[in-house]
Design an enzyme around this catalytic site. Structure first.
Site, mmCIF file in Angstrom:
data_model
loop_
_atom_site.group_PDB
_atom_site.id
_atom_site.type_symbol
_atom_site.label_atom_id
_atom_site.label_comp_id
_atom_site.label_asym_id
_atom_site.label_seq_id
_atom_site.Cartn_x
_atom_site.Cartn_y
_atom_site.Cartn_z
ATOM 1 N N GLU A 135 -5.848 -4.738 10.477
ATOM 2 C CA GLU A 135 -4.845 -3.693 10.652
ATOM 3 C C GLU A 135 -5.166 -2.891 11.912
ATOM 4 O O GLU A 135 -5.959 -1.931 11.857
ATOM 5 C CB GLU A 135 -4.847 -2.753 9.450
ATOM 6 C CG GLU A 135 -4.456 -3.412 8.151
ATOM 7 C CD GLU A 135 -3.800 -2.414 7.206
ATOM 8 O OE1 GLU A 135 -2.663 -2.661 6.789
ATOM 9 O OE2 GLU A 135 -4.404 -1.372 6.913
ATOM 10 N N GLY A 188 2.000 2.513 10.673
ATOM 11 C CA GLY A 188 2.954 3.605 10.512
ATOM 12 C C GLY A 188 3.617 4.032 11.807
ATOM 13 O O GLY A 188 4.266 5.078 11.859
ATOM 14 N N GLU A 214 -7.228 4.815 7.261
ATOM 15 C CA GLU A 214 -6.974 6.230 6.931
ATOM 16 C C GLU A 214 -8.161 6.827 6.175
ATOM 17 O O GLU A 214 -8.416 8.025 6.263
ATOM 18 C CB GLU A 214 -5.654 6.359 6.154
ATOM 19 C CG GLU A 214 -4.473 6.169 7.104
ATOM 20 C CD GLU A 214 -3.212 5.602 6.476
ATOM 21 O OE1 GLU A 214 -3.094 5.622 5.244
ATOM 22 O OE2 GLU A 214 -2.349 5.122 7.249
ATOM 23 N N SER A 245 3.018 -1.934 10.433
ATOM 24 C CA SER A 245 4.468 -1.958 10.688
ATOM 25 C C SER A 245 5.126 -3.309 10.386
ATOM 26 O O SER A 245 6.020 -3.731 11.117
ATOM 27 C CB SER A 245 4.768 -1.497 12.114
ATOM 28 O OG SER A 245 4.295 -0.171 12.309
ATOM 29 N N ASN A 289 0.862 -1.177 0.000
ATOM 30 C CA ASN A 289 0.000 0.000 0.000
ATOM 31 C C ASN A 289 0.902 1.233 0.000
ATOM 32 O O ASN A 289 1.470 1.589 1.027
ATOM 33 C CB ASN A 289 -0.889 -0.034 1.257
ATOM 34 C CG ASN A 289 -1.731 1.223 1.399
ATOM 35 O OD1 ASN A 289 -1.799 2.043 0.490
ATOM 36 N ND2 ASN A 289 -2.370 1.374 2.557
ATOM 37 N N TRP A 290 1.002 1.851 -1.170
ATOM 38 C CA TRP A 290 1.923 2.991 -1.297
ATOM 39 C C TRP A 290 1.339 4.296 -0.743
ATOM 40 O O TRP A 290 2.041 5.307 -0.716
ATOM 41 C CB TRP A 290 2.293 3.195 -2.769
ATOM 42 C CG TRP A 290 3.260 2.169 -3.297
ATOM 43 C CD1 TRP A 290 3.882 1.174 -2.586
ATOM 44 C CD2 TRP A 290 3.721 2.046 -4.651
ATOM 45 N NE1 TRP A 290 4.699 0.444 -3.423
ATOM 46 C CE2 TRP A 290 4.621 0.955 -4.689
ATOM 47 C CE3 TRP A 290 3.473 2.747 -5.838
ATOM 48 C CZ2 TRP A 290 5.262 0.551 -5.865
ATOM 49 C CZ3 TRP A 290 4.104 2.346 -6.999
ATOM 50 C CH2 TRP A 290 4.988 1.262 -7.012
ATOM 51 N N LYS A 291 0.067 4.273 -0.401
ATOM 52 C CA LYS A 291 -0.582 5.485 0.136
ATOM 53 C C LYS A 291 -0.313 6.674 -0.798
ATOM 54 O O LYS A 291 -0.320 6.496 -2.012
ATOM 55 C CB LYS A 291 -0.119 5.736 1.577
ATOM 56 C CG LYS A 291 -0.260 4.469 2.431
ATOM 57 C CD LYS A 291 -0.111 4.704 3.898
ATOM 58 C CE LYS A 291 -0.287 3.372 4.614
ATOM 59 N NZ LYS A 291 -0.338 3.487 6.044
ATOM 60 N N HIS A 343 -9.831 1.158 4.380
ATOM 61 C CA HIS A 343 -8.565 1.361 5.104
ATOM 62 C C HIS A 343 -8.803 2.369 6.228
ATOM 63 O O HIS A 343 -9.581 3.317 6.068
ATOM 64 C CB HIS A 343 -7.487 1.877 4.137
ATOM 65 C CG HIS A 343 -6.133 1.903 4.767
ATOM 66 N ND1 HIS A 343 -5.743 2.916 5.606
ATOM 67 C CD2 HIS A 343 -5.105 1.022 4.735
ATOM 68 C CE1 HIS A 343 -4.511 2.656 6.048
ATOM 69 N NE2 HIS A 343 -4.106 1.507 5.532
#
Ligand code: PGA
Length: 255
Positions: A169, A175, A103, A215, A15-17, A101
């Site tokens: 998650e 992160g 976020e 992480s 997941n490159w965000k 997700h």
């Protein structure tokens, strides 16, 4: 090497965000392809930002690595400035999409119900949803982890968007460098599989892949990957560098 559980093929996703530019994406894909065995035992998916999808599609076509969108709108088309539909993702060759997700849930106030609608829309366009669930630190500390997971899971599966893959998650591990211990992650995965069994039947639940995210690094992939109900990873920060992403793949014990 870990014995494959049931028919569950391990899956590791990047997941490159909101990171990387086209040139970086292109370099990443070329390096990754050179580092991978010709037929890896692990299914691989990259989730780049929308503007990078054409570059990634061009670099990965004909490889064993798939790609997907980080989000989609729940409707097929319409007046939704700034949104991307499942049809548009399928049009660029995506076979996957992230739904729910944390976020998106936090930054865009996505509700459990909306996540379920997005998963349904994904299936309508032939995309496989990677459904994310996970508790915040506050929810864990107040003993509500399983209650939160149950609620998120129930809403995400409201429309039975089969097939799908689940990602556990824990928000406090994303992160932060603070990974869930393998035992703690296994407990959550086991719980999710038990609930899936109640909703969809045990035979079906045994086939659902549940990824861990939060992480994950080359250094902790082996111990997490050894857990019975951990079928792969959703990797953020450590997926931005092809060497560390391929380090996770080779250290995972998934073969
Ligand atoms: P992280 O992100 O690996 O940087 O913790 C995981 C994710 O958000 O999917």
């Amino acid at each position: 090497m870990k014995e494959p559980q049931s028919g569950r093929r391990p899956l590791i996703a990047a997941n490159w965000k909101m990171h990387l530019l086209r040139q970086d994406a292109s370099g990443f894909c070329r390096t990754l392809r050179s580092l991978l065995p010709s037929s890896p035992n692990v299914e691989l998916v990259i989730f780049p930002g929308f503007t990078l999808l054409p570059t990634v599609a061009q670099e990965l076509v004909g490889s064993t690595v798939a790609w997907g969108g980080q989000d989609l709108h729940q409707e097929a088309k319409g007046a939704h400035t700034g949104d991307v539909s499942g049809e548009q993702l399928a049009d660029i060759g995506c076979s996957w999409v992230l739904c729910g997700h944390s976020e998106r849930r936090q930054n865009h106030r996505e509700s459990d119900r909306l996540v379920g609608e997005k998963a349904l829309s994904a299936r309508r366009h032939g995309l496989q949803p990677l459904l994310c669930v996970g508790e915040t630190s506050e929810e864990r500390q107040s003993g509500r982890t399983f209650e939160v997971l149950d609620r998120q899971l129930e809403a995400a599966l409201a429309h039975r968007p089969q097939p799908f893959v689940l990602a556990y998650e824990p928000v406090w591990a994303i992160g932060t460098g603070e990974t869930a211990t393998p035992a703690l992650a296994q407990k959550a995965h086991e719980h999710l599989r038990m609930r899936l069994g109640e909703t969809l039947g045990k035979a079906w639940a045994d086939e659902v892949r549940i990824l861990y995210g939060g992480s994950v690094k080359p250094g902790n992939a082996a111990e997490l990957g050894a857990e019975k109900d951990i079928d792969g990873f959703l990797v953020g920060g450590a997926s931005l560098d092809p060497a560390s992403f391929s380090g996770i793949i080779s250290n995972s014990g998934f073969g």
